[in-house]
Design a protein around this motif. Structure first.
Motif, short mmCIF file in Angstrom:
data_model
loop_
_atom_site.label_atom_id
_atom_site.label_comp_id
_atom_site.label_asym_id
_atom_site.label_seq_id
_atom_site.Cartn_x
_atom_site.Cartn_y
_atom_site.Cartn_z
N GLN A 56 2.11 -15.35 20.90
CA GLN A 56 2.16 -16.59 20.13
C GLN A 56 0.77 -17.22 20.12
OE1 GLN A 56 5.17 -16.61 18.31
NE2 GLN A 56 5.33 -18.76 18.81
N VAL A 57 0.33 -17.66 21.29
CA VAL A 57 -1.01 -18.23 21.46
C VAL A 57 -1.79 -17.45 22.51
CG1 VAL A 57 -2.33 -20.28 22.14
CG2 VAL A 57 -0.23 -20.54 20.79
N PHE A 58 -1.10 -17.06 23.60
CA PHE A 58 -1.76 -16.38 24.70
C PHE A 58 -1.58 -14.88 24.59
CE2 PHE A 58 -0.44 -20.57 26.08
CZ PHE A 58 -1.63 -21.08 26.57
N ASP A 214 5.36 -24.87 22.38
CA ASP A 214 3.92 -24.90 22.61
C ASP A 214 3.54 -26.06 23.53
OD1 ASP A 214 3.40 -22.61 21.24
OD2 ASP A 214 2.42 -23.54 19.53
N ILE A 215 4.30 -27.13 23.49
CA ILE A 215 4.10 -28.19 24.48
C ILE A 215 4.30 -27.62 25.87
CG2 ILE A 215 5.05 -30.33 25.44
CD1 ILE A 215 5.80 -31.18 22.61
N ASP A 216 5.40 -26.91 26.06
CA ASP A 216 5.72 -26.31 27.36
C ASP A 216 4.63 -25.33 27.79
OD1 ASP A 216 7.04 -25.51 29.63
OD2 ASP A 216 8.58 -24.38 28.59
N ASP A 217 4.23 -24.41 26.91
CA ASP A 217 3.22 -23.42 27.26
C ASP A 217 1.86 -24.06 27.50
OD1 ASP A 217 5.01 -21.35 27.15
OD2 ASP A 217 4.36 -20.57 25.22
N GLY A 218 1.51 -25.06 26.69
CA GLY A 218 0.22 -25.73 26.87
C GLY A 218 0.14 -26.46 28.20
N LEU A 219 1.22 -27.11 28.59
CA LEU A 219 1.26 -27.78 29.89
C LEU A 219 1.21 -26.76 31.02
CD1 LEU A 219 3.97 -30.48 29.13
CD2 LEU A 219 1.56 -30.94 29.66
N TYR A 319 -4.75 -25.02 20.42
CA TYR A 319 -5.19 -23.88 19.62
C TYR A 319 -6.71 -23.79 19.53
CZ TYR A 319 -0.37 -24.71 18.11
OH TYR A 319 0.98 -24.96 18.09
N ARG A 320 -7.42 -24.89 19.73
CA ARG A 320 -8.88 -24.87 19.68
C ARG A 320 -9.50 -25.13 21.06
NH1 ARG A 320 -7.92 -22.29 16.20
NH2 ARG A 320 -8.43 -22.47 13.97
N HIS A 321 -8.72 -25.01 22.11
CA HIS A 321 -9.25 -25.12 23.46
C HIS A 321 -10.22 -23.97 23.70
CE1 HIS A 321 -9.35 -25.24 27.86
NE2 HIS A 321 -8.82 -26.45 27.79
N TYR A 322 -11.28 -24.22 24.45
CA TYR A 322 -12.32 -23.20 24.59
C TYR A 322 -11.78 -21.93 25.24
CZ TYR A 322 -13.14 -23.49 29.66
OH TYR A 322 -13.01 -23.40 31.01
N ARG A 323 -10.79 -22.06 26.14
CA ARG A 323 -10.22 -20.85 26.75
C ARG A 323 -9.46 -20.02 25.73
NH1 ARG A 323 -6.75 -23.42 31.25
NH2 ARG A 323 -5.69 -21.41 31.08
N VAL A 324 -8.72 -20.69 24.86
CA VAL A 324 -8.01 -19.98 23.80
C VAL A 324 -9.02 -19.41 22.80
CG1 VAL A 324 -6.35 -20.24 21.91
CG2 VAL A 324 -5.94 -21.40 24.09
N ASN A 325 -10.06 -20.18 22.47
CA ASN A 325 -11.10 -19.70 21.56
C ASN A 325 -11.74 -18.41 22.06
OD1 ASN A 325 -10.76 -21.79 19.74
ND2 ASN A 325 -12.45 -23.02 20.57
N ARG A 326 -12.03 -18.35 23.36
CA ARG A 326 -12.65 -17.16 23.92
C ARG A 326 -11.72 -15.95 23.78
NH1 ARG A 326 -15.70 -18.91 29.57
NH2 ARG A 326 -17.34 -20.19 28.59
N SER A 327 -10.46 -16.17 24.10
CA SER A 327 -9.49 -15.08 24.01
C SER A 327 -9.33 -14.62 22.56
CB SER A 327 -8.15 -15.55 24.57
OG SER A 327 -7.19 -14.52 24.51
N MET A 328 -9.25 -15.56 21.64
CA MET A 328 -9.05 -15.21 20.24
C MET A 328 -10.30 -14.58 19.62
SD MET A 328 -5.89 -15.74 19.61
CE MET A 328 -5.63 -15.17 21.31
#
Length: 396
Positions: A56-58, A214-219, A319-328
Motif C-alpha cells: 500500500q505505502v510500505f 493509513d491513519i493506523d499504519d502511519g501511527l 505519503y511525502r515523509h522522507y522515509r517513505v520518499n526514500r523507499s519509493m
C-alpha cells in the motif's frame, strides 16, 4: 434454477438473475449466482494471490503488520458488504468489485505506477484500472475455452467505472488507456455513464478503508502522532472522545478504538446521504442509477470536506515523509531499470512472456514488458532486479 441474493431487496439493486451475461457463453452454476461465481473466480486468480506481497505505502519487507493490497482489499470488501446490506443492494457484486479493484496495481504502490506510466509514455501509458480490466479479460490463463476470467458485464462495468464515467464531454478518446479502447471494440461497457450502485458502494468503501487504515499504519510507523491528529476535524474529535472516556487506555487501544469509530461514522454518513439521494432521484432500477447525472452513492458535503482534509494531512505527513520518499525512490529505480533492460533485451523475459513481443524496443514488446512488471509483487521485483543487475548473484 434461478438464484438471487436474498439481501438484494431494493428496486434499484443490480440483480444477478437479469445480468447481461458473459462475453463467452457458459452454463450457469446450480449453486451460485452469477456474481458469486465472479467473486470466486477473482479469489482463485493468480493476480489476487499476488496482492499479498504488493504494498500500500510500505514495501513488503518493512514490517508484517502494515497493510498490503490483499489485506486492504479484504477490508474494502467487508465495508462494501455492510453498506450494501443496509441499502438493499447485491452484496456479492459489491464484494466482487471490492476484491478485484486493486488487481491492476503495480509493485510498490503508486510510486511503481508512476514509474511504469513514465516508461510507457510513448506506448499509450499505464493505468491501474485499465490494467485490472486487462488482467480479468486477457492475462489470467486458467480456463480451457477463453483467456481471462469471463466475468459478467456488471462486474467488468463496475471495475472500469467505479470512480465515475470514463468518458465525459471533454474526453478525447485517444487519451483513454489502451486496454479500455481495445476492449470497447469487443464489448460496450457504456463508458459515458455511471456504474451501477454496487460499484459506487465499492468505491466509497475503498476511500473509507484506505484513509482510516493509513491513519493506523502511519501511527504504527511513527510518521506522525496522535497529538498531530487532534487538530483535524472529525478525526480529532473521534480520538478526543476515546481518550476522554478511557483516560488510562494504552495508545495502541486508543488508536484502534478511534479508527473503528471513524470507520463506523463514515459508513453511517454514506448510508444516510445515499438514502437522501435515493429519495430525491427515485430510481426504479439499476439502469436508472446509471442514467443519473450524478453519483447515487456518496458522502455528505460535511464528510466530504472532512475526508479531503484527512487526505491532505496523509499526503503531507505520510505519503511525502522522507522515509517513505526514500523507499519509493528506490522502488521507482527498480521499475525503470527493469523496464529499460527488458524492453531493450526482450529475450531476457521468461519464455512465456516473450510470446507476442516484436523485438528490441518494439511497441508490442513494451506492452508485454509492462504486463510482466505490473504483475510483479514487491518481493519478486526486488529479487528480479537483483538477478538481472547483480553480477555476483549466483541465480543470475
Amino acid at each position: 434454477m434461478s438464484l438471487s441474493n436474498p439481501a438484494a431487496t431494493a428496486i434499484y439493486a443490480t440483480r444477478a438473475e437479469t445480468s447481461r451475461g458473459r462475453l463467452f457463453s457458459e452454463p450457469e452454476s446450480a449453486t451460485r449466482t452469477a456474481f458469486q461465481r465472479d467473486r470466486d473466480r477473482i479469489i482463485h486468480s493468480g493476480a489476487f494471490r499476488r496482492l499479498k506481497y504488493k504494498t500500500q505505502v510500505f514495501v513488503y519487507h518493512e514490517g508484517d503488520n502494515y497493510r498490503t493490497r490483499l489485506s486492504h482489499s479484504l477490508e474494502v470488501a467487508q465495508i462494501a458488504r455492510s453498506i450494501s446490506r443496509v441499502l438493499g443492494l447485491d452484496e456479492d457484486l459489491a464484494e466482487t468489485l471490492a476484491l478485484a479493484h486493486d488487481l491492476g496495481h503495480t509493485p510498490f504502490g503508486h510510486a511503481g505506477e508512476d514509474a511504469l506510466d513514465a516508461c510507457m509514455a510513448n506506448f499509450m501509458g499505464f493505468d491501474h484500472n485499465a490494467q485490472t480490466l486487462r488482467i480479468v479479460t486477457k492475462l489470467e490463463h486458467r480456463y480451457a475455452e477463453f483467456d481471462g476470467l469471463n466475468l459478467t458485464w456488471e462486474t467488468l462495468e463496475g471495475l472500469v467505472k467505479h470512480n465515475g464515467p470514463v468518458i465525459t464531454a471533454t474526453t478525447r478518446l485517444e487519451e483513454l488507456p489502451r486496454a479500455l479502447l481495445e476492449y470497447a471494440e469487443t464489448q460496450d461497457l457504456e463508458l459515458a455513464t455511471f456504474a451501477g450502485p454496487e460499484a459506487q458502494v465499492a468505491a466509497l468503501a475503498d476511500d473509507i478503508a484506505y484513509n482510516n487504515h493509513d491513519i493506523d499504519d502511519g501511527l504504527r510507523a511513527g510518521l506522525f502522532t496522535v497529538d498531530d491528529l487532534l487538530a483535524l476535524p472529525h478525526v480529532g474529535d473521534a480520538f478526543r472522545a476515546v481518550m476522554d472516556r478511557y483516560p488510562t487506555l494504552e495508545t495502541t487501544r486508543v488508536i484502534h478504538e478511534s479508527v473503528r469509530r471513524l470507520i463506523g461514522s463514515m459508513i453511517g454518513d454514506v448510508i444516510a446521504e445515499t438514502r437522501r439521494r435515493i429519495a430525491a432521484a427515485d430510481p426504479k432500477s439499476a439502469a436508472d442509477v446509471r442514467a443519473l447525472k450524478h453519483a447515487l452513492v456518496g458522502f455528505s458535503e460535511a464528510m466530504s470536506a472532512h475526508n479531503a482534509t484527512l487526505k491532505r494531512f496523509l499526503f503531507e505527513r505520510m505519503y511525502r515523509h522522507y522515509r517513505v520518499n526514500r523507499s519509493m525512490s528506490k522502488a521507482k529505480r527498480i521499475v525503470r531499470d527493469l523496464f529499460e533492460l527488458l524492453h531493450g533485451e526482450p529475450e531476457l523475459l521468461p519464455p512465456e512472456w516473450q510470446l507476442g513481443c516484436d523485438g528490441k524496443l518494439g511497441v508490442k514488446s513494451a506492452r508485454r514488458v509492462c504486463d510482466y512488471i505490473a504483475g510483479m509483487t514487491d518481493k519478486f521485483a526486488i529479487e528480479e532486479h537483483r538477478r538481472l543487475f547483480d553480477l555476483e548473484d549466483p541465480r543470475s
